[in-house]
Design a protein around this motif. Structure first.
Motif, PDB file in Angstrom:
ATOM      1  N   SER A 135      56.506  33.177  35.259  1.00 13.21           N
ATOM      2  CA  SER A 135      57.264  34.424  35.122  1.00 13.21           C
ATOM      3  C   SER A 135      57.500  35.052  36.486  1.00 13.21           C
ATOM      4  N   GLN A 136      58.754  35.091  36.903  1.00 10.82           N
ATOM      5  CA  GLN A 136      59.091  35.676  38.196  1.00 10.82           C
ATOM      6  C   GLN A 136      58.853  37.182  38.206  1.00 10.82           C
ATOM      7  N   SER A 137      59.132  37.829  37.087  1.00  8.61           N
ATOM      8  CA  SER A 137      58.929  39.278  37.028  1.00  8.61           C
ATOM      9  C   SER A 137      57.445  39.625  37.141  1.00  8.61           C
ATOM     10  N   LEU A 138      56.578  38.803  36.532  1.00  4.80           N
ATOM     11  CA  LEU A 138      55.143  39.033  36.616  1.00  4.80           C
ATOM     12  C   LEU A 138      54.648  38.813  38.043  1.00  4.80           C
ATOM     13  N   LYS A 139      55.145  37.770  38.682  1.00  2.94           N
ATOM     14  CA  LYS A 139      54.750  37.494  40.068  1.00  2.94           C
ATOM     15  C   LYS A 139      55.220  38.604  40.999  1.00  2.94           C
ATOM     16  N   LYS A 140      56.422  39.088  40.760  1.00  3.09           N
ATOM     17  CA  LYS A 140      56.951  40.169  41.588  1.00  3.09           C
ATOM     18  C   LYS A 140      56.097  41.422  41.436  1.00  3.09           C
ATOM     19  N   PHE A 141      55.730  41.715  40.204  1.00  2.00           N
ATOM     20  CA  PHE A 141      54.873  42.868  39.929  1.00  2.00           C
ATOM     21  C   PHE A 141      53.528  42.713  40.638  1.00  2.00           C
ATOM     22  N   ALA A 142      52.933  41.513  40.548  1.00  2.41           N
ATOM     23  CA  ALA A 142      51.608  41.270  41.113  1.00  2.41           C
ATOM     24  C   ALA A 142      51.619  41.299  42.644  1.00  2.41           C
ATOM     25  N   ASN A 143      52.710  40.873  43.242  1.00  2.00           N
ATOM     26  CA  ASN A 143      52.783  40.781  44.705  1.00  2.00           C
ATOM     27  C   ASN A 143      53.140  42.102  45.374  1.00  2.00           C
ATOM     28  N   ASN A 144      53.468  43.114  44.582  1.00  2.00           N
ATOM     29  CA  ASN A 144      53.811  44.418  45.138  1.00  2.00           C
ATOM     30  C   ASN A 144      52.526  45.176  45.479  1.00  2.00           C
ATOM     31  N   PRO A 145      52.230  45.410  46.757  1.00  2.00           N
ATOM     32  CA  PRO A 145      50.964  46.047  47.146  1.00  2.00           C
ATOM     33  C   PRO A 145      50.819  47.453  46.570  1.00  2.00           C
ATOM     34  N   ILE A 146      49.580  47.814  46.269  1.00  2.00           N
ATOM     35  CA  ILE A 146      49.288  49.157  45.774  1.00  2.00           C
ATOM     36  C   ILE A 146      48.498  49.926  46.849  1.00  2.00           C
ATOM     37  N   PRO A 147      48.615  51.240  46.881  1.00  2.00           N
ATOM     38  CA  PRO A 147      47.876  52.043  47.872  1.00  2.00           C
ATOM     39  C   PRO A 147      46.366  51.948  47.645  1.00  2.00           C
ATOM     40  N   ASP A 148      45.621  52.106  48.705  1.00  2.00           N
ATOM     41  CA  ASP A 148      44.163  52.123  48.595  1.00  2.00           C
ATOM     42  C   ASP A 148      43.709  53.366  47.837  1.00  2.00           C
ATOM     43  N   ASP A 149      42.624  53.235  47.101  1.00  2.00           N
ATOM     44  CA  ASP A 149      42.014  54.380  46.425  1.00  2.00           C
ATOM     45  C   ASP A 149      40.913  54.958  47.305  1.00  2.00           C
ATOM     46  N   PRO A 150      40.635  56.246  47.149  1.00  2.00           N
ATOM     47  CA  PRO A 150      39.537  56.848  47.918  1.00  2.00           C
ATOM     48  C   PRO A 150      38.211  56.158  47.604  1.00  2.00           C
ATOM     49  N   LYS A 151      37.403  55.956  48.611  1.00  2.00           N
ATOM     50  CA  LYS A 151      36.101  55.317  48.408  1.00  2.00           C
ATOM     51  C   LYS A 151      35.095  56.346  47.906  1.00  2.00           C
ATOM     52  N   LEU A 152      34.329  55.961  46.894  1.00  2.00           N
ATOM     53  CA  LEU A 152      33.380  56.867  46.263  1.00  2.00           C
ATOM     54  C   LEU A 152      31.935  56.538  46.615  1.00  2.00           C
ATOM     55  N   GLY A 153      31.752  55.605  47.517  1.00  2.00           N
ATOM     56  CA  GLY A 153      30.391  55.250  47.924  1.00  2.00           C
ATOM     57  C   GLY A 153      29.661  54.364  46.939  1.00  2.00           C
ATOM     58  N   ILE A 154      30.400  53.667  46.060  1.00  2.00           N
ATOM     59  CA  ILE A 154      29.775  52.764  45.088  1.00  2.00           C
ATOM     60  C   ILE A 154      29.319  51.496  45.809  1.00  2.00           C
TER      61      ILE A 154
END
Length: 255
Positions: free
Chosen positions: A67-86
């Motif tokens: 699925s090209q649409s699934l690969k495109k979705f997966a390859n789109n980088p997401i912003p980092d989340d704040p670190k909670l010290g876990i």
């Protein structure tokens, strides 16, 4: 996507046995949303654990989906989340990355306590293994990826599963994964909840209809029987009258 409880249970079959992951949205909202969506859409199904480094980590997340649409979705980088010290312990799950805001689809499972993990912005835990860690420990290792070892080269995995099947045949892999969240119950569980009610709502009208049909049959038989009885009485009366009147006539003639 999101769900009210913010917890997802991901159940996966693997070549060494089943594993269960519990993902927490509070730990990493953007990372959680991406992972849940990928697991739900079958992105990780049948993929390999291509990087297995004993006492360190197991890495996965290169799909064989067409699925090209699934690969495109997966390859789109997401912003980092704040670190909670876990902290990272055995079974902790996080994203692999290569810089700020570089998380896409690759995840790893920690093999134990590690101070070196979690030091990068993208290494924010999203969940943990809650069942089947013994099966994760069984994953076969060809050593780390080059240049640190002689394991599979990540870039070549994108060409298809034959690269690993032919050159690293002992590499373990996922089978099928399913996801349960507060937003959308798993199909199997939904059937267990709904079906008994549905069956009951279906059965009751059938029982009513059956009772009605039996009652109707009884009434029809009763009506038929009553009709037959009345007809028989009428015929009998006519027959008696027919027998009596001719005799009277014959008597009058003889007189």
């Amino acid at each position: 996507m999101s769900d009210e409880e913010g917890i997802a249970i991901v159940k996966c079959g693997t070549s060494t046995g089943p594993i269960v992951m519990q993902l927490h949205r509070k730990w990493s909202p953007k990372g959680y949303d991406r992972a849940v969506e990928l697991f739900r859409r079958g992105f990780y199904d049948n993929t390999h654990f291509f990087r297995v480094v004993p006492k360190f980590l197991v890495q996965f997340g290169i799909t064989y989906s067409t699925s090209q649409s699934l690969k495109k979705f997966a390859n789109n980088p997401i912003p980092d989340d704040p670190k909670l010290g876990i902290e990272f312990h055995e079974g902790t799950i996080s994203y692999a990355g290569g810089g700020d805001n570089s998380r896409t689809s690759q995840l790893f499972i920690s093999y134990g306590d590690s101070k070196s993990l979690g030091t990068q912005k993208w290494e924010t835990p999203i969940g943990e293994i809650v069942e089947g860690m013994e099966n994760v420990r069984k994953f076969y290792s060809y050593g780390d990826m080059p240049p640190w070892g002689k394991g599979p080269v990540q870039g070549k995995i994108h060409s298809g599963r034959s690269y690993i099947d032919d050159n690293f045949p002992k590499t373990d892999h996922f089978m099928k994964c399913t996801v349960e969240t507060g937003e959308k119950p798993q199909e199997e569980d939904a059937q267990q909840i709904v079906d008994p009610i549905a069956k009951e709502t279906i059965r009751k009208p059938q029982r009513i209809r059956a009772a009605k049909s039996v009652t109707s049959m009884m009434r029809e038989e009763e009506t038929g029987y009553n009709g037959f009885s009345i007809a028989a009485v009428v015929i009998l009366v006519i027959a008696i009258i027919a027998l009596i009147f001719p005799r009277k006539k014959e008597g009058s003639k003889s007189n």
